[in-house]
Design a protein around this motif. Structure first.
Motif, short mmCIF file in Angstrom:
data_model
loop_
_atom_site.label_atom_id
_atom_site.label_comp_id
_atom_site.label_asym_id
_atom_site.label_seq_id
_atom_site.Cartn_x
_atom_site.Cartn_y
_atom_site.Cartn_z
N MET A 1 1.04 -1.20 0.01
CA MET A 1 0.09 -0.12 0.04
C MET A 1 0.84 1.17 -0.08
O MET A 1 1.99 1.21 0.69
N THR A 28 -4.40 7.35 -0.57
CA THR A 28 -4.14 5.76 -0.12
C THR A 28 -4.38 5.22 -1.39
O THR A 28 -5.44 5.00 -2.24
N GLU A 31 -2.95 -2.15 -2.23
CA GLU A 31 -2.16 -3.31 -2.78
C GLU A 31 -2.75 -3.81 -4.06
O GLU A 31 -4.10 -3.83 -4.06
N GLN A 32 -2.16 -3.73 -5.04
CA GLN A 32 -2.84 -4.09 -6.37
C GLN A 32 -3.60 -3.39 -7.17
O GLN A 32 -4.27 -3.63 -8.20
N CYS A 64 4.32 6.74 2.90
CA CYS A 64 4.80 5.41 3.30
C CYS A 64 4.43 4.41 2.20
O CYS A 64 3.60 4.57 1.53
N ILE A 65 5.19 3.51 2.05
CA ILE A 65 5.30 2.32 1.35
C ILE A 65 5.06 1.12 2.08
O ILE A 65 6.23 0.66 2.79
N ASP A 66 3.92 0.21 2.19
CA ASP A 66 3.85 -1.06 2.96
C ASP A 66 4.01 -0.61 4.32
O ASP A 66 4.79 -1.41 5.00
N SER A 67 3.67 0.55 4.94
CA SER A 67 3.67 1.10 6.22
C SER A 67 5.13 1.35 6.60
O SER A 67 5.27 1.72 7.75
N ASN A 68 6.12 1.37 5.54
CA ASN A 68 7.43 1.98 5.90
C ASN A 68 7.24 3.25 5.67
O ASN A 68 7.29 3.66 4.35
N TRP A 81 11.33 -1.56 -3.95
CA TRP A 81 9.72 -1.61 -4.05
C TRP A 81 9.33 -1.15 -5.58
O TRP A 81 8.46 -1.66 -5.99
N LYS A 168 7.15 -4.34 -6.41
CA LYS A 168 5.81 -4.51 -6.31
C LYS A 168 5.14 -3.09 -6.65
O LYS A 168 3.72 -3.26 -6.92
N THR A 201 1.31 -3.18 -7.75
CA THR A 201 0.20 -2.11 -7.64
C THR A 201 0.89 -0.95 -8.79
O THR A 201 2.23 -0.84 -8.96
#
Length: 249
Positions: A1, A28, A31-32, A64-68, A81, A168, A201
């Motif tokens: 995400m 936001t 994912e995908q 943020c990417i994947d909550s990072n 990513w 991703k 994504t």
């Protein structure tokens, strides 16, 4: 995400040529998701893509990417990513190197330093199998310099290279703008197939009305650095090309 919280980007702040490219933007992307972004020139589309890629850092806000949290990470650190295909077919490849060497570089992009892939038989076969999916006859021309190919061929190969390292997120920055209609159709179909196959994504910026209407499961319109329209797949189907045309003017 992918998540952008209150992101702002101003170029040349405090100068006569100050440009507010992105203003307090919240977005936001699940994912995908396959997000299509449209808008007139100067609406902030490319700046938004650059912020996500890390080639431009925000003035304020968080990404943020994947909550990072990646707000201050440059593009080369986000490459684990993110893969990107640019508008210009000359970008994203090394023209003097062979097709095979370009794929080798792509495969090494996010690997630890010191790892060697080389051009071993197994890797060469892997590249040939991928390229054969394009039906361009290039799978048996791996020693041909990348710079001798047409724009459409280079963009299609760039798409294939973008998924060599299991990224991703795929960013498509007007990837067909410099191509003839036949090549553009091939590139967009290749992108669509890869997005589905690898469950990516994806974010597409386009000025092509047909592509904006055809591809993606979500569509947003930007004006002066803000998102002013946001359509899901279901509501997007109700839009006509005339509706979209007005968004580019």
């Amino acid at each position: 995400m992918i998540k952008l919280n209150s992101v702002t980007k101003v170029f040349n702040r405090g100068k006569a040529n100050e440009v507010k490219a992105i203003t307090n933007l919240n977005l936001t992307i699940a994912e995908q998701d396959y997000l299509v972004i449209v808008g007139s020139n100067g609406s902030g589309k490319s700046t938004l893509l650059n912020l996500i890629a890390g080639s431009v850092l925000p003035g304020t806000g968080e990404i943020c990417i994947d909550s990072n949290p990646v707000t201050r990470l440059p593009d080369y650190q986000r490459s684990r990513w993110i893969a990107r295909v640019f508008q210009n077919p000359l970008s994203g490849t090394a023209p003097d190197l062979s097709i095979l060497d370009n794929f080798r570089l792509a495969a090494l992009r996010t690997q630890p330093k010191g790892l060697t892939i080389g051009t071993r038989v197994a890797f060469k076969k892997q590249v040939q199998d991928k390229i054969a999916l394009l039906n361009m006859g290039l799978e048996n021309k791996l020693e041909q310099p990348m710079g001798t190919l047409s724009g459409g061929q280079r963009q299609a190969l760039t798409l294939l290279m973008s998924v060599m390292d299991e990224c991703k997120i795929l960013l498509l920055d007007e990837p067909t703008a410099a191509l003839d209609p036949r090549s553009a159709g091939l590139v967009m179909q290749t992108a669509d197939d890869l997005i589905k196959q690898f469950k990516l994504t994806a974010i597409l910026i386009t000025h092509n009305l047909k592509d904006a209407h055809t591809y993606g499961n979500r569509l947003i319109q930007m004006i002066e650095g803000e998102i002013v329209q946001d359509f899901s797949a279901a509501s997007k189907l109700n839009l006509t090309q005339n509706d979209l045309f007005s968004w580019f003017s």
